[in-house]
Design a protein around this motif. Structure first.
Motif, PDB file in Angstrom:
ATOM      1  N   LEU A 175       0.838  -1.210   0.000  1.00 30.06           N
ATOM      2  CA  LEU A 175       0.000   0.000   0.000  1.00 30.06           C
ATOM      3  C   LEU A 175       0.865   1.248   0.000  1.00 30.06           C
ATOM      4  N   LYS A 176       1.895   1.248   0.820  1.00 30.23           N
ATOM      5  CA  LYS A 176       2.680   2.471   0.931  1.00 30.23           C
ATOM      6  C   LYS A 176       3.494   2.740  -0.330  1.00 30.23           C
ATOM      7  N   ARG A 177       3.585   1.759  -1.183  1.00 29.27           N
ATOM      8  CA  ARG A 177       4.279   1.963  -2.460  1.00 29.27           C
ATOM      9  C   ARG A 177       3.295   2.107  -3.617  1.00 29.27           C
ATOM     10  N   GLY A 178       2.035   2.302  -3.267  1.00 31.93           N
ATOM     11  CA  GLY A 178       1.048   2.572  -4.322  1.00 31.93           C
ATOM     12  C   GLY A 178       0.608   1.355  -5.113  1.00 31.93           C
ATOM     13  N   ILE A 179       0.825   0.192  -4.529  1.00 30.58           N
ATOM     14  CA  ILE A 179       0.373  -1.044  -5.201  1.00 30.58           C
ATOM     15  C   ILE A 179      -0.938  -1.487  -4.550  1.00 30.58           C
ATOM     16  N   HIS A 180      -1.933  -1.674  -5.395  1.00 31.41           N
ATOM     17  CA  HIS A 180      -3.243  -2.062  -4.882  1.00 31.41           C
ATOM     18  C   HIS A 180      -3.169  -3.421  -4.201  1.00 31.41           C
ATOM     19  N   VAL A 181      -3.994  -3.570  -3.170  1.00 31.34           N
ATOM     20  CA  VAL A 181      -3.989  -4.825  -2.415  1.00 31.34           C
ATOM     21  C   VAL A 181      -5.346  -5.512  -2.502  1.00 31.34           C
ATOM     22  N   ILE A 182      -5.291  -6.771  -2.878  1.00 31.03           N
ATOM     23  CA  ILE A 182      -6.470  -7.648  -2.818  1.00 31.03           C
ATOM     24  C   ILE A 182      -6.147  -8.673  -1.749  1.00 31.03           C
ATOM     25  N   CYS A 183      -6.874  -8.618  -0.641  1.00 36.00           N
ATOM     26  CA  CYS A 183      -6.459  -9.358   0.558  1.00 36.00           C
ATOM     27  C   CYS A 183      -7.528 -10.350   0.973  1.00 36.00           C
ATOM     28  N   ASP A 184      -7.090 -11.531   1.364  1.00 39.91           N
ATOM     29  CA  ASP A 184      -8.038 -12.515   1.852  1.00 39.91           C
ATOM     30  C   ASP A 184      -8.553 -12.117   3.235  1.00 39.91           C
ATOM     31  N   LYS A 185      -9.649 -12.722   3.616  1.00 34.30           N
ATOM     32  CA  LYS A 185     -10.266 -12.425   4.894  1.00 34.30           C
ATOM     33  C   LYS A 185      -9.877 -13.479   5.913  1.00 34.30           C
ATOM     34  N   PRO A 186     -10.079 -13.277   7.208  1.00 32.54           N
ATOM     35  CA  PRO A 186     -10.425 -12.003   7.820  1.00 32.54           C
ATOM     36  C   PRO A 186      -9.285 -11.008   7.660  1.00 32.54           C
ATOM     37  N   LEU A 187      -9.606  -9.757   7.874  1.00 32.06           N
ATOM     38  CA  LEU A 187      -8.640  -8.702   7.554  1.00 32.06           C
ATOM     39  C   LEU A 187      -7.287  -8.952   8.226  1.00 32.06           C
ATOM     40  N   THR A 188      -7.345  -9.224   9.518  1.00 33.07           N
ATOM     41  CA  THR A 188      -6.116  -9.437  10.291  1.00 33.07           C
ATOM     42  C   THR A 188      -6.419 -10.414  11.422  1.00 33.07           C
ATOM     43  N   SER A 189      -5.369 -10.788  12.139  1.00 32.28           N
ATOM     44  CA  SER A 189      -5.589 -11.708  13.259  1.00 32.28           C
ATOM     45  C   SER A 189      -5.860 -10.966  14.567  1.00 32.28           C
ATOM     46  N   THR A 190      -5.581  -9.665  14.597  1.00 29.58           N
ATOM     47  CA  THR A 190      -5.848  -8.904  15.826  1.00 29.58           C
ATOM     48  C   THR A 190      -6.552  -7.598  15.476  1.00 29.58           C
ATOM     49  N   LEU A 191      -7.279  -7.086  16.469  1.00 22.29           N
ATOM     50  CA  LEU A 191      -7.995  -5.831  16.278  1.00 22.29           C
ATOM     51  C   LEU A 191      -7.011  -4.675  16.106  1.00 22.29           C
ATOM     52  N   ALA A 192      -5.905  -4.749  16.814  1.00 27.59           N
ATOM     53  CA  ALA A 192      -4.897  -3.688  16.697  1.00 27.59           C
ATOM     54  C   ALA A 192      -4.366  -3.610  15.269  1.00 27.59           C
ATOM     55  N   ASP A 193      -4.029  -4.762  14.726  1.00 30.83           N
ATOM     56  CA  ASP A 193      -3.567  -4.806  13.332  1.00 30.83           C
ATOM     57  C   ASP A 193      -4.639  -4.274  12.373  1.00 30.83           C
ATOM     58  N   ALA A 194      -5.867  -4.630  12.634  1.00 29.42           N
ATOM     59  CA  ALA A 194      -6.946  -4.212  11.746  1.00 29.42           C
ATOM     60  C   ALA A 194      -7.035  -2.695  11.702  1.00 29.42           C
ATOM     61  N   LYS A 195      -6.928  -2.095  12.866  1.00 27.62           N
ATOM     62  CA  LYS A 195      -7.028  -0.630  12.906  1.00 27.62           C
ATOM     63  C   LYS A 195      -5.848   0.007  12.177  1.00 27.62           C
ATOM     64  N   LYS A 196      -4.677  -0.568  12.365  1.00 19.18           N
ATOM     65  CA  LYS A 196      -3.516  -0.034  11.652  1.00 19.18           C
ATOM     66  C   LYS A 196      -3.667  -0.213  10.145  1.00 19.18           C
ATOM     67  N   LEU A 197      -4.246  -1.307   9.767  1.00 20.36           N
ATOM     68  CA  LEU A 197      -4.403  -1.553   8.335  1.00 20.36           C
ATOM     69  C   LEU A 197      -5.422  -0.596   7.719  1.00 20.36           C
ATOM     70  N   VAL A 198      -6.449  -0.290   8.471  1.00 24.23           N
ATOM     71  CA  VAL A 198      -7.415   0.715   7.975  1.00 24.23           C
ATOM     72  C   VAL A 198      -6.681   2.025   7.711  1.00 24.23           C
ATOM     73  N   LYS A 199      -5.872   2.420   8.678  1.00 21.95           N
ATOM     74  CA  LYS A 199      -5.109   3.671   8.493  1.00 21.95           C
ATOM     75  C   LYS A 199      -4.213   3.587   7.268  1.00 21.95           C
ATOM     76  N   ALA A 200      -3.507   2.485   7.182  1.00 20.75           N
ATOM     77  CA  ALA A 200      -2.580   2.320   6.052  1.00 20.75           C
ATOM     78  C   ALA A 200      -3.323   2.364   4.721  1.00 20.75           C
ATOM     79  N   ALA A 201      -4.452   1.728   4.681  1.00 22.94           N
ATOM     80  CA  ALA A 201      -5.196   1.674   3.423  1.00 22.94           C
ATOM     81  C   ALA A 201      -5.788   3.023   3.084  1.00 22.94           C
ATOM     82  N   GLU A 202      -6.299   3.681   4.076  1.00 24.71           N
ATOM     83  CA  GLU A 202      -7.010   4.920   3.795  1.00 24.71           C
ATOM     84  C   GLU A 202      -6.054   6.078   3.523  1.00 24.71           C
ATOM     85  N   SER A 203      -4.819   5.904   3.902  1.00 28.53           N
ATOM     86  CA  SER A 203      -3.867   6.976   3.602  1.00 28.53           C
ATOM     87  C   SER A 203      -3.017   6.647   2.372  1.00 28.53           C
TER      88      SER A 203
END
Lengths: 384, 384, 384, 384
Positions: free
Chosen positions: B104-132
């Protein structure tokens, strides 16, 4: 030519009926069920709480003796030499206890519709009345009369699916999706007559009873989230219930009267350590059995794979579907066997099984627990 | 004769893959899904956390560029003129965040399998990473790609079943009825890699996502009773969940991996004031629709009664069944449309819909809430 | 990092296509089927009998080499070092023979849609052409590619249902219930392009092939009653056929394009001395097996009870439905294995099975016999 | 209290029975069917051709008057003031005519099991006897009593599916897959008692009658290919029949007793210019209706979409399945209405419909034509 059958010789059990007048639903079902296998003869009735209607309904049915009320009927029939031996009580729920008591204490067997009573207090009194009476008490949780339900129960008892882990039971209907004012809807949504439970009382008790009947398990506690979706409705029309059974099995129960597309979709699924069983009331001649890691098998009523407990309650070959009335008649058939044994001072064969007053009490406890749990935001409530 | 197609001219999106090595399951599914409609070309991969296995697996697939690890791949591909434009992340759950972040940080689109992450903390960080990020993030809640799921969603949005009252969703399987040690079972029952949820994470998130996707509703709170029935299992293998949705709808969710006779039996039933809808993943080309008081209707993929949102995701005529891979490919198809619009600096057509990183966060919250509720004896837990 | 895949290294078979332009149906299906398992790369085409449309369609698909007609294509591709190794012929029926001949005689493998040809004379010539060519000929009777069809064939061969007595096969559709003028309908109801059979040619040949494929039996004679119910239709749209198989088995075949409520309802039932098998194309992941006097069993694709011949053609676990495209792709998969063996001068594994030019001839004979029998008031006509 | 019902007042029709002794099957079915709606009272019988068995069986049933043979019974009952008004004839086929004649000529209504007779000669004589008698004749083609069969008939008559083109009817069973020697199998495979048809007589007549009943069409000719697959069997156990109906509709009929996995799988599908109807006896509460180009609809007994002709024969709400016995009882219900009208010298309501002696003749002609056609290598044979 040989002539001369007396009615006694026929061995038919003389039956009375309380409730079931002209515009009733379940009374007619009981009459067909009693008649189907020719083991009962309906001879007397007090078919309505309105005396004129009771007389009119009884005459329309061609009954020999028609009464203005059930108490009068109980008193007089008990004195007759050929009075009724058993009575079917098919009134709204709030009348069950008072009516049953009058017959039980006079030694007349009671076949009573479900739920047992409209209140827990009445249910407890009825248990006492039934257990101290010199008469039998049969509750028509009719779905336990389906042959493939018996098959499922037998297979669980045989260990065919191993120790049970998960019980999914549901009973959705759609007939109360909107406000309804005809008689069947009206009393069933009136807590004074139906009891505090709506869908939980009318169909949830069936679902709960079926789950317990098949699995042989008792629920220890439940958590319920009840809703009355239709504006103005005073009792639940949808119930979501979590169940914890003795021994560790867990379950879900869903009853609903507001699920469009569901007519009478009682369905039970039971999963154990070794296999699964699935049965649906709308397709009652079939039982799905999956031994773990083997192909699913379709066991059919009176067909390959069905055993004695199912076959003894079947009348016609596989592929000739039996339905709701036959299943209901099987409860009357069990009652007849029990009553005939009672006549002879013996016990019926061990294969004879019917829902008892205790099962009825469990149903009323289930409703009370659902209502209590829901009022506490779906907190767990112990059953017993 | 006309000659000379360059790969660019084909318009195929250059795709990489993280995870999905030799003995993986879902990686192969992603590859077929990406290939089915010829909109992607898989050119690069880091297919395993073990470098040798990654190289070996990539060569076996005939990839143009094979990497020892995903970070190396992200760095190098980002620098290539014709590097990958998108990457599929198909690793065990605990790797999703770290891998997605690099691309994501290099501008490459991500198609990711579910569930999003294994922890809620990671999920929140990933939302930030994706949305920015200057890149898209697509989550493969693949069941939302089935045409008849789209049809159901459209019908709910159109008000065809009225205001929703009851949502019943279930996802039973049987593959973990006994202890299993092969790779797919092993990491999915290891909380370090799978997350705190077992059945809740692996399939409960699908069920929850599907219910929300079709109804357009969000759950406000839930009460969950989780079990690990198989001795020694560290995560739930059966979950019974009560749901309360915004606006007053109520629901039940059941996920299980220990229900013999259920292969992949995701099923959704939604009931509103005016009608009901029923869909089953194992029979995905059909949608049952019952307008209240009318006969049940069978709407078929690409057949009578199906509308544009379903038909645009269909390839073959009705009666020619499409299945799991086609539904999965539809998510890739949606991703392709979004990526092509992104290339052009535009937005995709409004009909293009895919699960987002926020949907993924909701799934991880669902798992966390289930675990929390269950640890508190099925107390209600708010979602959000 | 490892780089450098050449297309050759990928092992993909270079494929051309004849027919399948913009408004075709089956061409798109062939392209997906060829692509699904990544064993073919479509590189050249002559997609229409109209040169401009051929060019336009080929460019829209991003093909490397686009031709104005199939003969030009055959000649040039045969000369190219990396010319196509195989060609898919997906034109209307009357073109099959002429097109196939051009490629076969130049050693290019042919994958041809069914029915084999529009006339029996063409069919016989094509058999000769194929059998004297240094190339393979594969006919896409795609329904033989379904895993559970393979399972059924295997079980019959294993004797699981004993000697076969009765074969019921039917293939009803409803898309031609009324006069239709769009392209797919138009050529299929034109005897010049479709052949003398309407429903018999388009779908009856599938049904007949399926019955023979699964049972391993050949029909010796048939009696057919054909109808063209829609006014003005020049070919049959409904066919009722009695079949007599070698060894004494008897059968019925029904094909129809005018049966409202049937989308693509190919269904086969086979009954033997020891058991029965039932399979339906619209629910293709399941095979019903009833050993006589035992419960019916549900065998599922990749699930319990399925054997190697089914599992080798499955991609995803049971409960994840595969459908029409996957079944079609399995014929391409078989073709790929055969072509790869041909490359190596060897034979494919014995498990590789695909419909041959002889099967195609049998289908054309079936159509001819149906037409002949019907013209003689359903008299028996020998097959062969 | 009101007392004093006489049996007369009940209005029950006094019924006798010929055949149906201890080890019979269909006799018990008739007794339940007669009893279900309380419109008949079985009072007399000659239940076996063996006098002692007749007496013993009648006494076991508690009949008032038991006879040694049916002629004695006819003579005496006709003289009694309260003798039987109607008689059920449930013997093997070859006895039907002789028994029916005795009662008809004495003005006693006859309710007779199917097929009408074992020979065409007998059938013609029985038609004469019935049509010249002062009594009614009802044939128990019981499947016409199913409410959803009535619904289908009504919809065809209403033009809901337009002019009929195709009729597919089948009746597979598996109970004679192997040689069987128990009583039910024994006489049904003996041409002396069953007639020249095996599966054609026992179940083919049902299928043929059902097709005609629903469509309102008569077949003009048929071509039949009959087999006796089980070695030594003297009558057909499998029949493949082509049908040509008046007005141009075409049909197929399949009857089989050797199709493992089929219990009693009578199924009718009718397709017209505007739509299709599908009904299955093993799932009798449902009727599928597809208006061309619209979604398939599920019409349910007593539910949404069902009309008066179906509802007047229903007892319980939708979702409470009725089955074979209720359908059979509906024929008795129609008979009761006709007999009561006869008592009153009037005609029954136009809604009352039951199979007649002419329908029975058509069935026997169907069997004769099948046998004749098959003996001529499936040549077309006219049906009158």
């Amino acid at each position: 030519m040989v002539t001369g059958r007396s009615e006694e010789a026929s061995g038919r059990i003389r039956l009375g009926m309380v409730g079931g007048g002209n515009d009733a639903f379940i009374g007619g079902v009981h009459r067909i069920a009693a008649r189907l296998d020719d083991k009962f003869e309906l001879v007397a009735g007090a078919l309505s709480s309105t005396p004129e209607k009771s007389i009119e309904s009884g005459q329309a049915l061609g009954l020999e003796r028609v009464y203005e009320d059930f108490k009068q009927m109980a008193i007089r029939e008990a004195r007759l030499k050929s009075g009724i031996e058993a009575v079917s009580i098919v009134t709204p729920n709030h009348v069950h206890y008072a009516a049953a008591r009058e017959f039980l204490k006079r030694g007349i067997h009671v076949i009573c519709d479900k739920p047992l009573t409209s209140t827990l207090a009445d249910a407890k009194k009825l248990v006492k009345a039934a257990e101290s009476a010199n008469a039998l008490f049969i509750l028509t949780h009719n779905y336990t009369g389906y042959p493939m339900v018996r098959q499922a129960r037998e297979m669980v008892a045989n260990g065919d699916i191993g120790k049970i882990r998960v019980v999914q039971v549901e009973y959705p209907q759609d007939w109360l999706t909107e406000q309804q004012d005809f008689k069947q809807a009206e009393w069933r949504t009136d807590p004074e007559r139906s009891g505090a439970g709506g869908s939980t009382g009318d169909i949830g008790t069936h679902a709960y009873n079926l789950a317990c009947f098949v699995t042989g398990l008792k629920a220890e506690s439940l958590a319920a989230d009840l809703q009355a979706f239709v504006p103005g409705r005073k009792v639940d029309d949808n119930a979501h219930v979590l169940l914890r059974f003795e021994g560790g099995a867990r379950g879900m129960l869903w009853s609903s009267q507001v699920a469009p597309g569901n007519e009478n979709a009682l369905r039970l699924r039971v999963y154990g350590e070794k296999g699964g069983l699935e049965w649906s009331q709308e397709d009652p001649n079939y039982l799905w059995f999956t031994p773990y890691n083997e192909p699913k098998r379709l066991i059919t009523r009176n067909g390959a794979g069905a055993g004695d407990p199912a076959n003894r309650l079947s009348r016609v070959p596989p592929g000739h579907p039996e339905g709701y009335l036959e299943g209901f008649a099987n409860i009357y058939g069990e009652a007849a066997e029990a009553i005939q044994a009672f006549r002879n001072g013996t016990s019926p064969d061990a294969s004879v099984v019917y829902p008892t007053v205790r099962d009825g009490l469990n149903g009323v406890k289930f409703v009370a627990a659902c209502v209590q749990s829901s009022s506490k935001n779906a907190a767990w409530v112990k059953l017993e």
